[in-house]
Design an enzyme around this catalytic site. Structure first.
Site, PDB file in Angstrom:
ATOM      1  CE  LYS A  79      63.410  10.508  12.656  1.00 39.46           C
ATOM      2  NZ  LYS A  79      64.236   9.377  13.058  1.00 39.46           N
TER       3      LYS A  79
ATOM      4  CG  ASN B 126      59.216   2.589   8.488  1.00 36.81           C
ATOM      5  OD1 ASN B 126      58.662   1.548   8.797  1.00 36.81           O
ATOM      6  ND2 ASN B 126      58.729   3.778   8.785  1.00 36.81           N
TER       7      ASN B 126
ATOM      8  N   GLY C 243      65.582   2.479  25.589  1.00 36.04           N
ATOM      9  CA  GLY C 243      65.028   3.435  24.620  1.00 36.04           C
ATOM     10  C   GLY C 243      63.586   3.111  24.248  1.00 36.04           C
TER      11      GLY C 243
ATOM     12  CG  HIS D 213      59.375  11.178  12.959  1.00 36.16           C
ATOM     13  ND1 HIS D 213      59.533  11.470  11.631  1.00 36.16           N
ATOM     14  CD2 HIS D 213      59.328   9.825  13.048  1.00 36.16           C
ATOM     15  CE1 HIS D 213      59.577  10.334  10.941  1.00 36.16           C
ATOM     16  NE2 HIS D 213      59.453   9.315  11.773  1.00 36.16           N
TER      17      HIS D 213
HETATM   18  N1  LIG Z   1      63.940   1.589  11.241  1.00 40.88           N
HETATM   19  C1  LIG Z   1      62.814   1.764  11.940  1.00 40.88           C
HETATM   20  O1  LIG Z   1      61.763   1.134  11.667  1.00 40.88           O
HETATM   21  C2  LIG Z   1      62.828   2.703  13.098  1.00 40.88           C
HETATM   22  C3  LIG Z   1      63.969   3.376  13.382  1.00 40.88           C
HETATM   23  N2  LIG Z   1      64.066   4.136  14.497  1.00 40.88           N
HETATM   24  C4  LIG Z   1      65.377   4.693  14.789  1.00 40.88           C
HETATM   25  O2  LIG Z   1      65.909   3.997  15.910  1.00 40.88           O
HETATM   26  C5  LIG Z   1      66.768   4.866  16.637  1.00 40.88           C
HETATM   27  C6  LIG Z   1      66.360   4.888  18.106  1.00 40.88           C
HETATM   28  O3  LIG Z   1      65.067   5.438  18.228  1.00 40.88           O
HETATM   29  P1  LIG Z   1      64.356   5.543  19.667  1.00 40.88           P
HETATM   30  O4  LIG Z   1      64.226   4.200  20.289  1.00 40.88           O
HETATM   31  O5  LIG Z   1      63.144   6.365  19.444  1.00 40.88           O
HETATM   32  O6  LIG Z   1      65.448   6.420  20.469  1.00 40.88           O
HETATM   33  P2  LIG Z   1      65.729   6.489  22.027  1.00 40.88           P
HETATM   34  O7  LIG Z   1      66.544   7.714  22.232  1.00 40.88           O
HETATM   35  O8  LIG Z   1      64.479   6.306  22.805  1.00 40.88           O
HETATM   36  O9  LIG Z   1      66.660   5.209  22.312  1.00 40.88           O
HETATM   37  C7  LIG Z   1      67.969   5.091  21.853  1.00 40.88           C
HETATM   38  C8  LIG Z   1      68.715   4.124  22.755  1.00 40.88           C
HETATM   39  O10 LIG Z   1      70.026   3.950  22.248  1.00 40.88           O
HETATM   40  C9  LIG Z   1      70.972   4.223  23.279  1.00 40.88           C
HETATM   41  N3  LIG Z   1      72.185   4.827  22.747  1.00 40.88           N
HETATM   42  C10 LIG Z   1      72.280   5.979  22.042  1.00 40.88           C
HETATM   43  N4  LIG Z   1      73.575   6.260  21.774  1.00 40.88           N
HETATM   44  C11 LIG Z   1      74.289   5.265  22.325  1.00 40.88           C
HETATM   45  C12 LIG Z   1      75.687   4.994  22.393  1.00 40.88           C
HETATM   46  N5  LIG Z   1      76.590   5.802  21.820  1.00 40.88           N
HETATM   47  N6  LIG Z   1      76.088   3.849  23.024  1.00 40.88           N
HETATM   48  C13 LIG Z   1      75.165   3.016  23.573  1.00 40.88           C
HETATM   49  N7  LIG Z   1      73.839   3.251  23.572  1.00 40.88           N
HETATM   50  C14 LIG Z   1      73.410   4.352  22.940  1.00 40.88           C
HETATM   51  C15 LIG Z   1      70.260   5.203  24.205  1.00 40.88           C
HETATM   52  O11 LIG Z   1      70.857   5.182  25.459  1.00 40.88           O
HETATM   53  P3  LIG Z   1      70.893   6.529  26.352  1.00 40.88           P
HETATM   54  O12 LIG Z   1      69.493   6.710  26.819  1.00 40.88           O
HETATM   55  O13 LIG Z   1      71.870   6.204  27.437  1.00 40.88           O
HETATM   56  O14 LIG Z   1      71.357   7.625  25.438  1.00 40.88           O
HETATM   57  C16 LIG Z   1      68.836   4.631  24.192  1.00 40.88           C
HETATM   58  O15 LIG Z   1      68.706   3.564  25.092  1.00 40.88           O
HETATM   59  C17 LIG Z   1      66.702   6.215  15.922  1.00 40.88           C
HETATM   60  O16 LIG Z   1      67.778   6.308  15.019  1.00 40.88           O
HETATM   61  C18 LIG Z   1      65.376   6.142  15.166  1.00 40.88           C
HETATM   62  O17 LIG Z   1      65.345   6.973  14.038  1.00 40.88           O
HETATM   63  C19 LIG Z   1      63.016   4.295  15.346  1.00 40.88           C
HETATM   64  C20 LIG Z   1      61.835   3.671  15.095  1.00 40.88           C
HETATM   65  C21 LIG Z   1      61.633   2.831  13.939  1.00 40.88           C
HETATM   66  O1  LIG Z   2      62.810   8.088  15.224  1.00 38.80           O
HETATM   67  C1  LIG Z   2      61.706   7.532  15.036  1.00 38.80           C
HETATM   68  O2  LIG Z   2      60.822   7.497  15.920  1.00 38.80           O
HETATM   69  C2  LIG Z   2      61.446   6.843  13.762  1.00 38.80           C
HETATM   70  N1  LIG Z   2      62.449   6.735  12.953  1.00 38.80           N
HETATM   71  C3  LIG Z   2      62.427   6.103  11.688  1.00 38.80           C
HETATM   72  C4  LIG Z   2      62.794   7.098  10.611  1.00 38.80           C
HETATM   73  O3  LIG Z   2      63.763   7.858  10.797  1.00 38.80           O
HETATM   74  O4  LIG Z   2      62.133   7.112   9.582  1.00 38.80           O
HETATM   75  C5  LIG Z   2      61.197   5.290  11.432  1.00 38.80           C
HETATM   76  C6  LIG Z   2      59.942   5.806  12.037  1.00 38.80           C
HETATM   77  O5  LIG Z   2      59.400   6.790  11.235  1.00 38.80           O
HETATM   78  C7  LIG Z   2      60.128   6.264  13.479  1.00 38.80           C
END
Ligand SMILES: NC(=O)C1=CN([C@@H]2O[C@H](COP(=O)(O)OP(=O)(O)OC[C@H]3O[C@@H](n4cnc5c(N)ncnc54)[C@H](OP(=O)(O)O)[C@@H]3O)[C@@H](O)[C@H]2O)C=CC1
Ligand SMILES: O=C(O)C1=N[C@H](C(=O)O)C[C@H](O)C1
Length: 269
Positions: free
Chosen positions: A161, A126, A13, A157
């Protein structure tokens, strides 16, 4: 002392790959596992090569139990369904679970609370320093301004997302509500579409923009009569979230079971 071993879930991801790059360069932590779902094309491949770089000596696995058993921490930015399953396994392994995933419902959060009885869970919508500072500022400004100042959280975003409002927007909304001595559940305005009622005094509204490659932008707008105050955070690089998550995994190494957030990690409480 050996560097703590960290497993990254959702390895292919956007956040998974960013975390892996930083961990492969880290002097403080080492990558010991990369997880993906069964059937994913990267399973069995070296994670460095799958990402288009040099071999990292870690094969992508779809079998989380032995991988998590060999780690001190799991960093997890996936989906609510996946995170709940990983939470059970990290609890069994007594490993630190750093959760960046957003979009949980109330029932999901209860399940995470149950898992945190066995091992530390550090969760934040975040993980950046800037947003966690902004949470404190939002609480203070909301407390200082009367409810005649309307509060709206606007977030933007990338087009991929899936959850809205963002986890960050909800953190900011919760902080604004706390500043007003209430919970977000009490003050949250319903989503607007079509003919709605006029805005109710004291409510907190949300709006979400999705498009292109926007990393993450959040405005907390305090709209008064004749003036407007806007608190803003703009993320331009996902490394800010990944660095925060690795810091949380290291911070959690000597912590007991329980639920923590980035305010604990950053000493902002
Ligand atoms: N707290 C923070 O600071 C931040 C939070 N986030 C959050 O992180 C999450 C991921 O974001 P992002 O990296 O952009 O998303 P992506 O879609 O790029 O990546 C998600 C990953 O999780 C895997 N995945 C999803 N569902 C499953 C499942 N049921 N079983 C196993 N693997 C799974 C996906 O695999 P596959 O490709 O096979 O579906 C993929 O590899 C989101 O909820 C986002 O909001 C993001 C950035 C910052
Ligand atoms: O999905 C994202 O990309 C991000 N998700 C987080 C959120 O839901 O706030 C953090 C960041 O903004 C990026």
């Amino acid at each position: 002392m050996e560097k703590p071993g960290i497993v990254v879930t959702g390895a292919s991801g956007r956040m998974g790959q960013m975390l892996i790059r930083l961990l492969l360069d880290s002097d403080e932590a080492r990558l010991v596992g990369a997880l993906e779902r069964p059937g994913h094309g990267w399973v069995g491949r070296d994670i460095g090569e799958a990402m288009g770089g040099r071999p990292a000596g870690v094969a992508v696995s779809d079998d989380p139990v032995p991988v998590i058993a060999a780690a001190q921490a799991v960093i997890d930015f996936t989906s609510p369904v996946a995170t709940l399953a990983y939470a059970e396994l990290t609890a069994q392994a007594r490993a630190v679970h750093v959760i960046g995933t957003t979009g949980f419902d109330e029932e999901d959060l209860h399940q995470l609370t149950a898992a945190a009885r066995h091992a530390p869970i550090i969760r934040a919508g975040n993980m950046s320093l800037g947003v966690n500072l902004l949470v404190g500022l939002t609480r203070k400004v909301a407390a200082a301004l009367g409810e005649e100042w309307d509060i709206e959280v606007v977030e933007a975003h990338h087009r991929h997302k899936v959850d809205a409002p963002s986890g960050t927007a909800l953190m900011l909304g919760e902080a604004a509500a706390e500043g007003r001595g209430a919970t977000l559940g009490e003050l949250r305005s319903p989503a607007r579409d079509g003919i709605t009622e006029a805005r109710s005094t004291g409510s907190i509204g949300f709006a979400a923009i999705r498009g292109g490659d926007i990393v993450g932008e959040h405005d907390v707008i305090f709209a008064g009569q004749g003036e407007r105050l806007v608190l803003r955070h703009v993320a331009t690089d996902r490394a800010i979230f990944a660095r925060g998550a690795i810091r949380a995994a290291l911070w959690g190494q000597d912590k007991g079971p329980g639920e923590y957030d980035m305010h604990d990690v950053l000493g902002l409480n």
